[in-house]
Design a protein around this motif. Sequence first.
Motif, PDB file in Angstrom:
ATOM      1  N   ASN A   1       0.827  -1.217   0.000  1.00 47.27           N
ATOM      2  CA  ASN A   1       0.000   0.000   0.000  1.00 47.27           C
ATOM      3  C   ASN A   1       0.854   1.257   0.000  1.00 47.27           C
ATOM      4  N   LEU A   2       1.970   1.209   0.729  1.00 50.10           N
ATOM      5  CA  LEU A   2       2.894   2.350   0.788  1.00 50.10           C
ATOM      6  C   LEU A   2       3.429   2.678  -0.606  1.00 50.10           C
ATOM      7  N   ILE A   3       3.782   1.645  -1.366  1.00 48.05           N
ATOM      8  CA  ILE A   3       4.278   1.837  -2.731  1.00 48.05           C
ATOM      9  C   ILE A   3       3.183   2.428  -3.616  1.00 48.05           C
ATOM     10  N   LEU A   4       1.976   1.852  -3.535  1.00 45.22           N
ATOM     11  CA  LEU A   4       0.868   2.307  -4.384  1.00 45.22           C
ATOM     12  C   LEU A   4       0.448   3.734  -4.032  1.00 45.22           C
ATOM     13  N   GLN A   5       0.456   4.070  -2.741  1.00 39.86           N
ATOM     14  CA  GLN A   5       0.001   5.386  -2.295  1.00 39.86           C
ATOM     15  C   GLN A   5       0.964   6.508  -2.677  1.00 39.86           C
ATOM     16  N   ASN A   6       2.249   6.182  -2.803  1.00 40.41           N
ATOM     17  CA  ASN A   6       3.247   7.227  -3.045  1.00 40.41           C
ATOM     18  C   ASN A   6       3.823   7.210  -4.447  1.00 40.41           C
ATOM     19  N   SER A   7       3.370   6.302  -5.294  1.00 38.32           N
ATOM     20  CA  SER A   7       3.957   6.130  -6.624  1.00 38.32           C
ATOM     21  C   SER A   7       3.875   7.391  -7.462  1.00 38.32           C
ATOM     22  N   TYR A   8       2.716   8.051  -7.475  1.00 38.74           N
ATOM     23  CA  TYR A   8       2.547   9.236  -8.325  1.00 38.74           C
ATOM     24  C   TYR A   8       3.372  10.414  -7.813  1.00 38.74           C
ATOM     25  N   ILE A   9       3.591  10.497  -6.496  1.00 36.38           N
ATOM     26  CA  ILE A   9       4.455  11.558  -5.949  1.00 36.38           C
ATOM     27  C   ILE A   9       5.905  11.291  -6.325  1.00 36.38           C
ATOM     28  N   LEU A  10       6.328  10.028  -6.298  1.00 32.96           N
ATOM     29  CA  LEU A  10       7.710   9.687  -6.649  1.00 32.96           C
ATOM     30  C   LEU A  10       7.984   9.961  -8.124  1.00 32.96           C
ATOM     31  N   VAL A  11       6.990   9.713  -8.990  1.00 28.86           N
ATOM     32  CA  VAL A  11       7.136  10.046 -10.416  1.00 28.86           C
ATOM     33  C   VAL A  11       7.327  11.547 -10.577  1.00 28.86           C
ATOM     34  N   LEU A  12       6.503  12.324  -9.878  1.00 29.42           N
ATOM     35  CA  LEU A  12       6.631  13.791  -9.930  1.00 29.42           C
ATOM     36  C   LEU A  12       7.972  14.259  -9.375  1.00 29.42           C
ATOM     37  N   ALA A  13       8.445  13.601  -8.318  1.00 21.73           N
ATOM     38  CA  ALA A  13       9.689  14.027  -7.663  1.00 21.73           C
ATOM     39  C   ALA A  13      10.882  13.921  -8.603  1.00 21.73           C
ATOM     40  N   ILE A  14      10.868  12.937  -9.510  1.00 26.62           N
ATOM     41  CA  ILE A  14      11.970  12.784 -10.461  1.00 26.62           C
ATOM     42  C   ILE A  14      12.042  14.006 -11.368  1.00 26.62           C
ATOM     43  N   GLY A  15      10.898  14.395 -11.933  1.00 23.62           N
ATOM     44  CA  GLY A  15      10.876  15.580 -12.793  1.00 23.62           C
ATOM     45  C   GLY A  15      11.162  16.855 -12.026  1.00 23.62           C
ATOM     46  N   MET A  16      10.603  16.949 -10.824  1.00 25.65           N
ATOM     47  CA  MET A  16      10.802  18.149 -10.011  1.00 25.65           C
ATOM     48  C   MET A  16      12.264  18.324  -9.633  1.00 25.65           C
ATOM     49  N   LEU A  17      12.963  17.210  -9.416  1.00 22.73           N
ATOM     50  CA  LEU A  17      14.383  17.286  -9.074  1.00 22.73           C
ATOM     51  C   LEU A  17      15.166  18.011 -10.159  1.00 22.73           C
ATOM     52  N   LEU A  18      14.912  17.662 -11.423  1.00 23.75           N
ATOM     53  CA  LEU A  18      15.626  18.303 -12.530  1.00 23.75           C
ATOM     54  C   LEU A  18      15.322  19.795 -12.579  1.00 23.75           C
ATOM     55  N   VAL A  19      14.058  20.152 -12.330  1.00 25.32           N
ATOM     56  CA  VAL A  19      13.662  21.562 -12.315  1.00 25.32           C
ATOM     57  C   VAL A  19      14.383  22.300 -11.195  1.00 25.32           C
ATOM     58  N   ILE A  20      14.432  21.706 -10.006  1.00 27.32           N
ATOM     59  CA  ILE A  20      15.083  22.340  -8.853  1.00 27.32           C
ATOM     60  C   ILE A  20      16.588  22.454  -9.067  1.00 27.32           C
ATOM     61  N   ILE A  21      17.202  21.431  -9.664  1.00 27.14           N
ATOM     62  CA  ILE A  21      18.641  21.489  -9.927  1.00 27.14           C
ATOM     63  C   ILE A  21      18.986  22.673 -10.825  1.00 27.14           C
TER      64      ILE A  21
END
Length: 387
Positions: free
Chosen positions: A44-64
Amino acid sequence: MQTLAKMFKSNIRQYGMILALILITLLFQILTDGILLKSLNITNLILQNSYILVLAIGMLLVIITGNIDLSVGSVAAFVGAVSAIMMVDMKMPFILALVISLVIGAIVGAWQGFWVAYVKIPSFIVTLAGMLLFRGLTMIVLQGQSIAPFPKAFQKISSGFLPDLSAGSKLHLLTIIIGIVLSLLFVWKEWKDRRTQKKYNFEVMPEGLFAAKLIAIVAVINVFTYVLATYEGIPNILILLFVLVVIYTFVMNRTVMGRHIYALGGSEKAAKLSGVKTKQVTFWVFVNMGVLAALSGLVFAARLNAATPKAGVNFELDAIAACFIGGASATGGIGTVIGAMIGGLVMGVMNNGMSLVGLGIDWQQGIKGLVLLLAVGFDIYNKSKTN
């Protein structure tokens, strides 16, 4: 011990967050009487946070690159709404609808990237406007109502699992095999990298510490896959996340584009003088963010099995928090994909653990805010000591 202390000091962001994740996990494991690390809850932890983790990858590049994107939650909701129109109302094949949805995300990213990169409007303003614009468009597209249900094949993106090799077994054998294969690949890669470093006379970790590191990580991989194997096995979304992490880690560490992104975040003027096409890099980083926001919206819609006007609320804040907690610098130029994943897991474990112990949403928001403030304060403190 001196070598260990030196390693920790030189990688304090990464190791600090890993240590924080371990301590938070152990704390909530005790407070929840062992519920946190049960196979069902981990899934459930994986399923609940999957869409945030996908966003975090893109957001990381923007923040860098020294920018920010406040629109990703609204973009995710808008793409989810459009995909529902295509799949539910228009009966379009879900593969075609997926491709069109990702193209829409790329167009949205290009729209915002144009204003940031070429017109030089601050990303905060552009994406704040985007947040309002695409939230409004979501309301218009859905006419204030939810659209459901999605096709079964589409739902499996978020709710499906890898099939097992044999029926009737208590353990998901394919998951166990994948864990062993990943362990062997990890050991081989680490050994190969160590050999290359020694070949060029780089400083390497002492053999004892190197062996301990391998044993610890292999143990974590196999315990994790074993726990998943006792339930339904590996979720489809975990495979998607793994592929994204591998691709983006490679791009950021081993390609010219990745070096240009880090250079731009370190100093835009210096990067420009070095021949980096800073406008193009910024533009494509926002295009990438648009695609990943669209993918996140699709994953969330598949999990919810509906497109709703309220989808994506606060997604951008969770993604930004995951990046900063994972070691990204507020001033740009620093951050790793693995770090963003660890930051996202810290947030996810905290959310899940606080819910399991019965803390209300008001306390949860307050505690998450304090953790974010401490993470950024820790980054500023480290920079001041270095300088």
